[in-house]
Design a protein around this motif. Structure first.
Motif, PDB file in Angstrom:
ATOM      1  N   HIS A 201     -53.268 -52.352-102.571  1.00  0.00           N
ATOM      2  CA  HIS A 201     -51.893 -52.850-102.440  1.00  0.00           C
ATOM      3  C   HIS A 201     -51.881 -54.361-102.181  1.00  0.00           C
ATOM      4  CE1 HIS A 201     -47.731 -53.172-101.029  1.00  0.00           C
ATOM      5  NE2 HIS A 201     -48.210 -53.757 -99.941  1.00  0.00           N
ATOM      6  N   GLU A 244     -50.882 -46.189-105.427  1.00  0.00           N
ATOM      7  CA  GLU A 244     -50.103 -44.952-105.362  1.00  0.00           C
ATOM      8  C   GLU A 244     -50.917 -43.766-105.868  1.00  0.00           C
ATOM      9  OE1 GLU A 244     -46.636 -43.602-103.716  1.00  0.00           O
ATOM     10  OE2 GLU A 244     -47.448 -45.630-103.799  1.00  0.00           O
ATOM     11  N   PRO A 248     -50.774 -41.206-102.674  1.00  0.00           N
ATOM     12  CA  PRO A 248     -49.348 -41.142-102.988  1.00  0.00           C
ATOM     13  C   PRO A 248     -48.446 -41.333-101.770  1.00  0.00           C
ATOM     14  CG  PRO A 248     -50.524 -39.402-104.128  1.00  0.00           C
ATOM     15  CD  PRO A 248     -51.502 -40.019-103.159  1.00  0.00           C
ATOM     16  N   ASN A 249     -47.454 -42.184-101.930  1.00  0.00           N
ATOM     17  CA  ASN A 249     -46.460 -42.449-100.880  1.00  0.00           C
ATOM     18  C   ASN A 249     -47.101 -42.911 -99.571  1.00  0.00           C
ATOM     19  OD1 ASN A 249     -44.382 -41.631-102.641  1.00  0.00           O
ATOM     20  ND2 ASN A 249     -44.620 -39.514-102.015  1.00  0.00           N
ATOM     21  N   ASN A 254     -45.322 -50.394-100.660  1.00  0.00           N
ATOM     22  CA  ASN A 254     -45.872 -50.242-102.011  1.00  0.00           C
ATOM     23  C   ASN A 254     -44.819 -49.671-102.953  1.00  0.00           C
ATOM     24  OD1 ASN A 254     -48.500 -50.557-103.515  1.00  0.00           O
ATOM     25  ND2 ASN A 254     -48.042 -48.435-104.032  1.00  0.00           N
ATOM     26  N   LEU A 255     -44.025 -48.731-102.443  1.00  0.00           N
ATOM     27  CA  LEU A 255     -42.929 -48.175-103.243  1.00  0.00           C
ATOM     28  C   LEU A 255     -41.912 -49.259-103.590  1.00  0.00           C
ATOM     29  CD1 LEU A 255     -42.323 -44.918-101.155  1.00  0.00           C
ATOM     30  CD2 LEU A 255     -43.684 -45.142-103.242  1.00  0.00           C
ATOM     31  N   TRP A 274     -38.408 -46.058-108.276  1.00  0.00           N
ATOM     32  CA  TRP A 274     -39.242 -46.460-107.145  1.00  0.00           C
ATOM     33  C   TRP A 274     -38.421 -47.040-106.001  1.00  0.00           C
ATOM     34  CZ3 TRP A 274     -43.683 -44.353-106.733  1.00  0.00           C
ATOM     35  CH2 TRP A 274     -44.397 -43.979-107.881  1.00  0.00           C
TER      36      TRP A 274
END
Length: 306
Positions: A201, A244, A248-249, A254-255, A274
């Motif tokens: 990230h 991601e 994930p999440n 990052n989202l 997103w």
């Protein structure tokens, strides 16, 4: 991660003028639960503690605050304590714990101490002069960890983060020059640990920041360096998507940056997708609140009813 709080981000362009936030500071929802085994000899009462909870240790510590930690204490036990305190967001207690080992030759303790010093520096109540001292302290600790073990992925990550903070005290030329070094350390950290979503990230943020760099800052960079740092939103997207994919999440920011990057690439449909996920992310930290607000504002500008 462990120790106090990791922060990072807004955009790399902003980072040319402002300190990194705490992105490395993923939510405290992953805090360890229950008791952590600790083996410690306390001089003063000659008491040996073998398996107490941190609350018990803390209460004993305050009762005998002048006790000295015996040299026989195991490094692994200290790491466990440090990680527990970090996941609980106990920044000051963590820094106090690791301060006892500032002369350690163990890179695993040193990068944790670097992280704790940086987290303490970024607390709102930390005085400016103390913050500056802690910023340099964190950089030096991470650097020493790398000198002791070049193959330590977290040391590379935290050296890159801490080096960025130092740039805020040394001017734009140093800040831009350091950006090459920061990039290289993030990339080395990923090479050593491809499953660390946080560092992936951070590389995305590095790319996004330079892709978004205003023209006047680009000219300044070009005047100072023959080949100034540069990147594209496409490159940033690769890292955000990879983070991601790995976890994930894992992180609300990052989202958010996935949404912002797709917006820059003129893909409104995926940007909305997103940004909605960032808005709906469970708020656990101050940074999550910030992400929720930013995502909500962007969705409004895109015509979304929120």
């Amino acid at each position: 991660m462990a120790a106090g709080a990791r922060s990072f981000v807004r955009s790399w362009a902003q980072r040319l003028h402002t300190p990194l936030t705490r992105s490395t500071n993923r939510s405290y929802s992953r805090a360890a639960q229950g008791e952590i085994p600790v083996k410690m000899t306390m001089l003063g009462k000659g008491l040996v503690v073998s398996s107490l909870s941190f609350l018990a240790i803390e209460s004993y510590r305050w009762k005998y605050k002048h006790a000295v930690v015996h040299a026989s204490i195991k490094v692994e036990d200290i790491k466990e304590q440090a990680d527990y305190l970090y996941n609980c967001g106990e920044t000051e207690k963590l820094h106090e714990l690791l301060s006892q080992f500032k002369n350690s030759e163990d890179p695993e303790l040193l990068w944790r101490f670097a992280r704790a010093s940086r987290d303490l520096a970024h607390l709102s109540k930390t005085a400016p002069d103390v913050k500056k001292r802690l910023v340099y302290e964190s950089r030096d600790l991470a650097k020493k960890a790398l000198e002791l073990n070049e193959s330590c992925s977290p040391a590379h990550k935290w050296y890159g983060i801490c080096l960025s903070d130092v740039g805020d005290y040394e001017g734009i030329k140093v800040k831009i020059g350091n950006s090459y070094i920061i990039r290289d350390h993030f990339q080395r950290a990923i090479e050593l640990n491809p499953k660390d979503a946080t560092t992936i990230h951070l590389m995305g943020l590095w790319c996004y920041g330079f892709a978004e760099l205003p023209w006047y800052q680009t000219k300044i960079a070009a005047a100072l360096f023959a080949s100034p740092p540069s990147s594209t939103f496409e490159e940033a997207l690769v890292y955000f998507e990879k983070a991601e994919e790995v976890d994930p999440n894992f992180y609300s920011k990052n989202l958010l940056y996935l949404g912002k990057t797709f917006l820059q690439l003129k893909n409104k449909e995926l940007a909305l997708h997103w940004l909605r996920k960032a808005r709906d992310y469970l708020v656990r930290t101050e940074e999550d609140k910030e992400v929720h607000r930013d995502a909500t504002d962007l969705l409004k500008t895109l015509g979304e009813k929120v």
